[in-house]
Design an enzyme around this catalytic site. Structure first.
Site, PDB file in Angstrom:
ATOM      1  N   HIS A   1      25.045 -11.074  19.918  1.00 23.51           N
ATOM      2  CA  HIS A   1      24.759  -9.991  19.389  1.00 23.51           C
ATOM      3  C   HIS A   1      24.011  -9.121  19.193  1.00 23.51           C
ATOM      4  O   HIS A   1      23.227  -8.524  19.787  1.00 23.51           O
ATOM      5  CB  HIS A   1      25.917  -9.846  19.296  1.00 23.51           C
ATOM      6  CG  HIS A   1      28.033  -9.376  19.418  1.00 23.51           C
ATOM      7  ND1 HIS A   1      28.155 -10.669  19.852  1.00 23.51           N
ATOM      8  CD2 HIS A   1      28.636  -8.221  20.271  1.00 23.51           C
ATOM      9  CE1 HIS A   1      29.270 -10.484  20.628  1.00 23.51           C
ATOM     10  NE2 HIS A   1      29.505  -8.979  20.508  1.00 23.51           N
TER      11      HIS A   1
ATOM     12  N   LYS B   1      39.145 -14.436  18.965  1.00 23.21           N
ATOM     13  CA  LYS B   1      40.747 -14.505  18.499  1.00 23.21           C
ATOM     14  C   LYS B   1      40.327 -14.127  17.016  1.00 23.21           C
ATOM     15  O   LYS B   1      39.776 -13.494  16.745  1.00 23.21           O
ATOM     16  CB  LYS B   1      40.864 -16.485  18.202  1.00 23.21           C
ATOM     17  CG  LYS B   1      39.498 -17.199  16.864  1.00 23.21           C
ATOM     18  CD  LYS B   1      40.003 -18.363  16.747  1.00 23.21           C
ATOM     19  CE  LYS B   1      39.123 -19.213  15.432  1.00 23.21           C
ATOM     20  NZ  LYS B   1      39.829 -18.625  14.795  1.00 23.21           N
TER      21      LYS B   1
END
Lengths: 181, 353
Positions: free
Chosen positions: A38, A96
């Site tokens: 990222h 998750k």
């Protein structure tokens, strides 16, 4: 009860009809990205076509050109870094544990967050074929791997209308824990 | 043969004048102790390893705690060919492989039971994924989770086997082999430099705990980070015995989805600050398909949180609570919660010799 909705990347407006709690099966190319990837994409630009793309929060084990194990990692670590991807057209995030209110708002009218069951690395890899890699210098866990999914079972955690089952569960836990305060 | 930063940064040596001297300085105090404690005296090959007292000059020599006493790098493992220690290395390898791939029967039974009883539709889907995953891992012989953990090892030594350094070395050898052959994800890094040893060993790793026993056994408990990170310990007041339940529930509440529920909760009560944590971890080795009334009461309280499988909501936030207690100071009430994900992996193997 209807079966899971089948979706194929790149995703379009069909994701806007999904609601938190819906089960889906995802096929097509998906890109893994964790913290380091990222940061790199923020700096250098996105190395793949972002329009309709899906990002998987995952640091896989890759061996002999194959995906050996590829369960999800905790998405919340990327809470502050998804905005630019969604603005560029990314329609889906997979991970998750859910994401914060910032991402929930960023996804409104644009895309969804899918939850994949934590620890289910063997199940994941049985639905995956490795297609390529970007940023290999970041190491196995942090590189961006292009993986073709074949009907991976996911559940919609956050929808494009602000529905968030993680948030609902958290609120219930707030109430339940309140009795100890 | 080199023994410096190239091997492991955490095991690097400063103040060096020679490789060998360096080695003696680093390992000396512990080897000396253990050789002296060995019945029949140290083996011949070990003589050169015996501590010569020089370490006092070096300010950089750290004293290794008893609780994380550790193996030497493989180049300095003179007992590799010893059949006993080969057997231990082999058993460690097999136990680690088995633990990474298959869940203990009691854990699988409890997951199946909870899946059947779950009423939340989303949670039922998550349980289906977990059970499918367990089946695929077993069928393909691959690790069930990509986080194959750090090696936590428990040894029992029968009366005829005195504890020596080479037990630690053999376990480390088994861990290195498992890392390469299973394969396992190399998870062990130096805590400060974060440099990865790439073989799941390092200073104090594997974490090896030893006690006497009737049989020669090795237990491997691979501990993943997601659940380990959510563990907590507290020094409660002696008057707060009734607050233990709250502490456990609070721990699970604060953890939310992060430790990959449904959880197995190891609860250590008593002992000392560090002892409570060790008890909590060892509680995870207990069969989880039976629980005391106290354990069931805490489990029910945890499940009332409704966090559910993976934090998506539902009846099952935890599968079991296991308690281990030990005596403590009259002015203390140490409590530790070791959170464990649904993959409560552990395998015990008797070492054949």
């Amino acid at each position: 009860m209807t079966g899971p909705v089948r979706l194929t990347t790149p995703l379009g407006d069909e994701v806007l009809r999904l609601r938190a709690g819906d089960r889906i099966e995802l096929s097509g190319i998906v890109y893994t990205a964790r913290d380091e990837a990222h940061l790199r994409m923020q700096k250098d630009g996105i190395p793949f076509e972002p329009e309709g793309a899906v990002i998987y929060h995952c640091g896989p084990v890759i061996g002999n050109g194959r995906v050996i194990a590829a369960g999800p990692t905790t998405s919340a670590r990327m809470n502050g870094m998804e905005g630019f991807l969604i603005d560029k057209g990314v329609r889906g995030l997979i991970g998750k544990g859910g994401m914060g209110a910032t991402v929930r708002n960023q996804l409104k009218g644009k895309g969804v967050y899918f939850a994949f069951t934590g620890g289910c690395a063997a199940l994941a890899s049985s639905h995956m074929t490795l297609k390529g890699v970007f940023y290999e210098d970041l190491g196995m866990a942090e590189a961006v791997w292009a993986i073709e999914f074949d009907r991976l079972p996911l559940v919609v955690g956050i929808d494009s209308a602000g529905g968030d089952i993680f948030d609902a569960a958290r609120k219930q836990a707030d109430v339940a824990f309140g009795k100890y305060r | 043969m080199r023994l410096d930063g190239e091997y492991l940064p955490g095991w690097s040596f400063t103040n060096v004048t020679s490789q060998k001297k360096n080695f003696v300085k680093y390992w000396g105090p512990e080897i000396s102790t253990h050789c002296n404690a060995t019945a029949g005296g140290p083996r011949k090959e070990w003589q050169e390893d015996v501590f010569d007292g020089e370490y006092r000059e070096g300010a950089t020599v750290g004293v290794i705690p008893h609780s994380i006493y550790h193996p030497r790098p493989p180049e300095y493992n003179p007992m590799k060919q010893d059949p006993l220690h080969k057997a231990l290395a082999d058993a460690t390898f097999r136990a680690y492989r088995e633990a990474a791939i298959r869940l203990p029967h009691d854990v699988l039974r409890v997951i199946e039971k909870a899946a059947a009883a779950e009423t939340n539709p989303v949670a039922r889907g998550e349980f289906a994924n977990i059970l499918k995953n367990i089946e695929i891992a077993e069928r393909l012989g691959v690790p069930m989770c990509q986080d194959t953990g750090v090696p936590v090892i428990y040894l029992t030594l029968p009366p005829d086997l005195p504890l020596t350094q080479s037990f630690y070395d053999s376990v480390a050898e088994g861990v290195r082999r498992a890392t390469k052959e299973v394969p396992l994800r190399p998870n062990v890094v130096d805590p400060l430099t974060r440099h990865n040893s790439n073989d799941n060993t390092g200073r104090g790793m594997p974490a090896i705990h030893v006690r006497p026993g009737a049989k020669f056994t090795v237990t491997v408990l691979p501990k993943g980070a997601g659940a380990e990170n959510m563990s907590r310990t507290a020094m409660l007041l002696p008057s707060q015995v009734d607050q233990i339940e709250k502490f456990v529930v609070e721990t699970v509440y604060l953890a939310g989805p992060r430790p990959c529920p449904p959880l197995v909760i190891g609860l250590g009560i008593g002992s000392t600050f560090d002892g409570a944590a060790a008890l909590a971890k060892e509680a995870l080795l207990e069969p989880i398909d039976t629980m005391t009334e106290y354990e069931q009461q805490i489990l029910a309280a945890v499940n009332r949180l409704g966090i559910g499988v993976m934090g998506l909501g539902g009846d099952t936030t935890a599968l079991a609570v296991k308690v281990k207690t030990a005596g403590c100071h009259t002015a203390c009430l140490p409590v530790a919660v070791n959170t464990q994900c649904w993959a409560n992996r552990h395998v015990t193997i008797e070492v054949k010799r």
